[in-house]
Enzyme design. Structure first.
Site, PDB file in Angstrom:
ATOM      1  N   LYS A   1       0.726  -1.279   0.018  1.00 40.42           N
ATOM      2  CA  LYS A   1      -0.133  -0.498  -0.336  1.00 40.42           C
ATOM      3  C   LYS A   1       1.046   1.001   0.566  1.00 40.42           C
ATOM      4  CE  LYS A   1      -4.068   1.756   1.537  1.00 40.42           C
ATOM      5  NZ  LYS A   1      -4.666   1.819   3.509  1.00 40.42           N
TER       6      LYS A   1
ATOM      7  N   GLU B   1     -19.246  -6.170  10.208  1.00 41.68           N
ATOM      8  CA  GLU B   1     -19.778  -6.386  11.197  1.00 41.68           C
ATOM      9  C   GLU B   1     -21.375  -7.103  11.780  1.00 41.68           C
ATOM     10  OE1 GLU B   1     -19.428  -3.048   8.012  1.00 41.68           O
ATOM     11  OE2 GLU B   1     -19.650  -5.430   7.887  1.00 41.68           O
TER      12      GLU B   1
ATOM     13  N   ARG C   1     -25.816  -2.750   7.719  1.00 36.54           N
ATOM     14  CA  ARG C   1     -25.541  -4.265   7.311  1.00 36.54           C
ATOM     15  C   ARG C   1     -25.757  -5.179   7.807  1.00 36.54           C
ATOM     16  NH1 ARG C   1     -19.782  -4.309   3.760  1.00 36.54           N
ATOM     17  NH2 ARG C   1     -20.242  -5.678   2.382  1.00 36.54           N
TER      18      ARG C   1
END
Length: 631
Positions: free
Chosen positions: A291, A377, A405
């Site tokens: 990244k 979640e 969600r």
């Protein structure tokens, strides 16, 4: 090898090769030997454009070579390329006809921060939440089979997003239906913050396999002495890698696992993708990237450079900033630490948003009481329910849009059982440049219909602190929803005093018109109150609603105006209407809130103005309603 940059360019860089690759068709006309130079130009152009607009940063830098390789090998847009979340999709946008539009990224009427079907035929699936790419690409692969088409479906998913249950549901189903599709795992050991959990550990073990490394280096020494043998071995190396890491999780799920390979090695990427493109059945390519690759500060600090704000011109005069209070998330983080010091039963739970929800201090001070469940979640909510069953007091720190969600878990696992779980719901309301996928537009509507739920809307920083205490002490499920950003700098009381449940407070006494405010629009409503000599009420509680106060206001005023940064349909204003209707009280009402359409990305002030939720908009709507009544 890619060039490493140390500064974000302020002037548009020269990109002669990139200028010849406005679309993937043009990209595929370039020679393979030119692609590494193109990747360097693409990386530099991405640095420049994000410096001009702000936006997601590190993830895009990490997939430059992968993006080039995918569009070079696959026949996009006929072949379907699905990006997970979309944080990493800026290079894809640049290569798919939107290079010159990048200056409008995340701005009003400009291009979106995430892939969007209405924006480009190359954006095959609109995204914003993680872990949807494999399911979507699988659906496209099945559709292609039904239509007799040979087009390919490719899902690009990060190792952080792979921690969500939905991704594994799709992996399991794809192998069952023997779908012809490719999943590319972009493994950079980093989603928004550091990845956690067993999957992260498992991938690390694959990457550090001594057997794989030794075999690879030994084979190079032997085969390099045989003419042509090493080239053959190199082209089939990806198959050997899959064999050397035997019994992998993905193979057990029915996928042909290849990897890991270096995601910044363009020749290897191109050769591997070409070989895998024509294989039948579910194919899984494990690619290792870094990244922030190519920008030294982002490589060192991938969390800090996940996203950046735009660069100000060097000679720009300093902008005078209005004094504001602390961020609402910071108020929550401080309260969590303070309450934890008093109540040893308290634990904090987050679905991979430690930094965003301001849980860093809590995680360091109370590591045994801090739980990052990764991007999961649903699991976060049911985990909290299980804890609450046995006397623990969980606080689930979650964004409004992400709580959607886990709605079934919220109802079935928490509310039906009337368990003591506090939901600290961040990013409620409009969130600005990230657009409708990230807006918390519906939480009041979907929370207030749940029996036994306590729902609170703070109007400032101190109200947030007191409501968090109220929710923590409440016997049952409770929610406090608060916005992104800073508050009006209200004095914060250091104690942990709760509010009286279900009681609003009149902040300004006026005549004829009463403004019933649910949340942070109170400061704007007070301005309108002064102009129109209206009563302004901080309602505080959506549920239980202060029905006595509503009746009192209806009896003493000619017009009631409800104000909320939530969908008007089914929101707090609807709750007021229901009370009046139930009691047969006829009173003119004006409901102000978010309209019945998705509000597009822009600066928060622009979005609020569009919705009529700033002082000017509130006043104009009231004057129009009063004029209508006078006719």
């Amino acid at each position: 090898m890619p060039t490493t940059f140390h500064e974000i360019p302020r002037e548009r860089p020269l990109t002669p090769l990139l200028d010849r690759a406005n679309t993937p068709d043009e990209l595929r006309r370039l020679g393979e030997a030119e692609l590494e130079t193109l990747a360097d130009e693409l990386r530099q152009y991405l640095l420049y454009t994000v410096g001009q607009t702000g936006g997601h940063f590190g993830a895009g830098l990490g997939v430059i070579e992968l993006t080039v390789a995918l569009h070079y090998v696959f026949d996009t847009p006929d072949d379907r390329l699905v990006w997970d979340v979309g944080h990493q999709a800026y290079p894809h946008k640049i290569l798919t006809g939107r290079r010159e539009q990048m200056g409008s990224l995340r701005q009003k009427d400009g291009i979106a921060a995430f892939p969007r079907r209405s924006e480009s035929e190359y954006d095959t699936f609109g995204v914003g939440h993680s872990s949807t790419s494999i399911s979507a690409a699988l659906g496209m692969a099945i559709a292609a089979r039904m239509q007799g088409s040979k087009r390919k479906s490719v899902a690009v998913i990060g190792d952080g997003a792979l921690t969500a249950g939905m991704a594994f549901e799709a992996l399991n189903h794809a192998s069952d239906v023997k779908a012809n599709m490719l999943v590319v795992l972009n493994d950079n050991d980093m989603s928004i913050s550091k990845n956690v959990g067993g999957l992260s550990t498992y991938l690390a073990k694959i990457l550090s396999s001594r057997t794989y490394a030794n075999m690879r280096e030994g084979s190079k020494k032997v085969l390099s002495k045989l003419p042509g043998a090493w080239e053959i071995a190199r082209k089939t190396e990806e198959h050997a890698k899959g064999m050397l890491v035997s019994g992998t999780l993905f193979e057990e799920l029915g996928w042909n696992y290849i990897g890991p390979i270096d995601g910044h090695d363009l020749p290897s990427l191109l050769a591997t993708l070409r070989n895998m493109r024509d294989l039948d059945g579910p194919q899984f390519l494990h690619v290792v990237t870094k990244k922030g690759k190519g920008f030294a500060p982002a490589e060192v600090d991938p969390i800090g450079y996940h996203a950046i704000t735009k660069l100000e011109p060097i000679n720009a005069p300093p902008v005078a900033k209005q004094p504001t209070g602390p961020k609402y998330s910071s108020v929550f983080g401080q309260w969590l630490c303070d309450m934890a010091a008093q109540d040893p039963r308290l634990v904090g739970i987050t679905p991979a948003m430690k930094e965003g929800s301001d849980l860093v201090a809590f995680s360091e001070r109370y590591p045994e009481r801090y739980f990052d469940v990764a991007i999961a979640e649903q699991h976060a909510v049911t985990l909290a329910a299980g804890m609450a069953c046995d006397g623990v007091k969980p606080v689930v720190a979650i964004y409004s849009t992400f709580l959607q969600r886990a709605y079934d878990q919220l109802i079935h696992d928490v509310a039906v059982q009337h368990l003591d779980v506090l939901f600290a719901i961040d990013r409620a309301g409009l969130v600005g440049e990230d657009g409708p996928t990230h807006a918390g537009s519906f939480d009041i509507s979907y929370l207030r219909c749940i029996p036994g739920m306590l729902v609170m809307t703070p109007s400032d920083e101190n109200e947030l602190r007191r409501m968090l205490t109220t929710g923590h002490l409440f016997d049952g499920p409770a929610a406090v929803r608060y916005p992104r950003g800073t508050g009006p700098n209200a004095p914060i009381e250091p104690g942990l005093e709760p509010l009286e449940i279900g009681k609003g407070i009149i902040r300004r006494q006026g005549k004829k018109t009463a403004l019933l405010v649910f949340g942070v629009q109170l400061s704007e409503a007070l301005k309108v109150g002064e102009t129109l000599d209206a009563t302004v009420v901080d309602m505080r509680f959506v549920k239980p609603l202060d029905e006595a106060l509503v009746r009192e206001l209806a009896a003493s005023h000619e017009l009631l105006v409800t104000i909320e940064e939530n969908s008007v349909m089914g929101g707090a204003g609807s709750a007021v209407s229901e009370v009046l209707a139930r009691e047969n009280i006829l009173k003119p009402l004006l409901h102000l809130g978010l309209p019945d359409y998705y509000v597009e990305h822009a600066k928060p002030t622009q979005m609020l103005a569009e919705c009529g939720l700033n002082a000017a908009g509130i006043e104009a709507a009231i004057r129009a309603r009063l004029a209508l009544r006078a006719v």
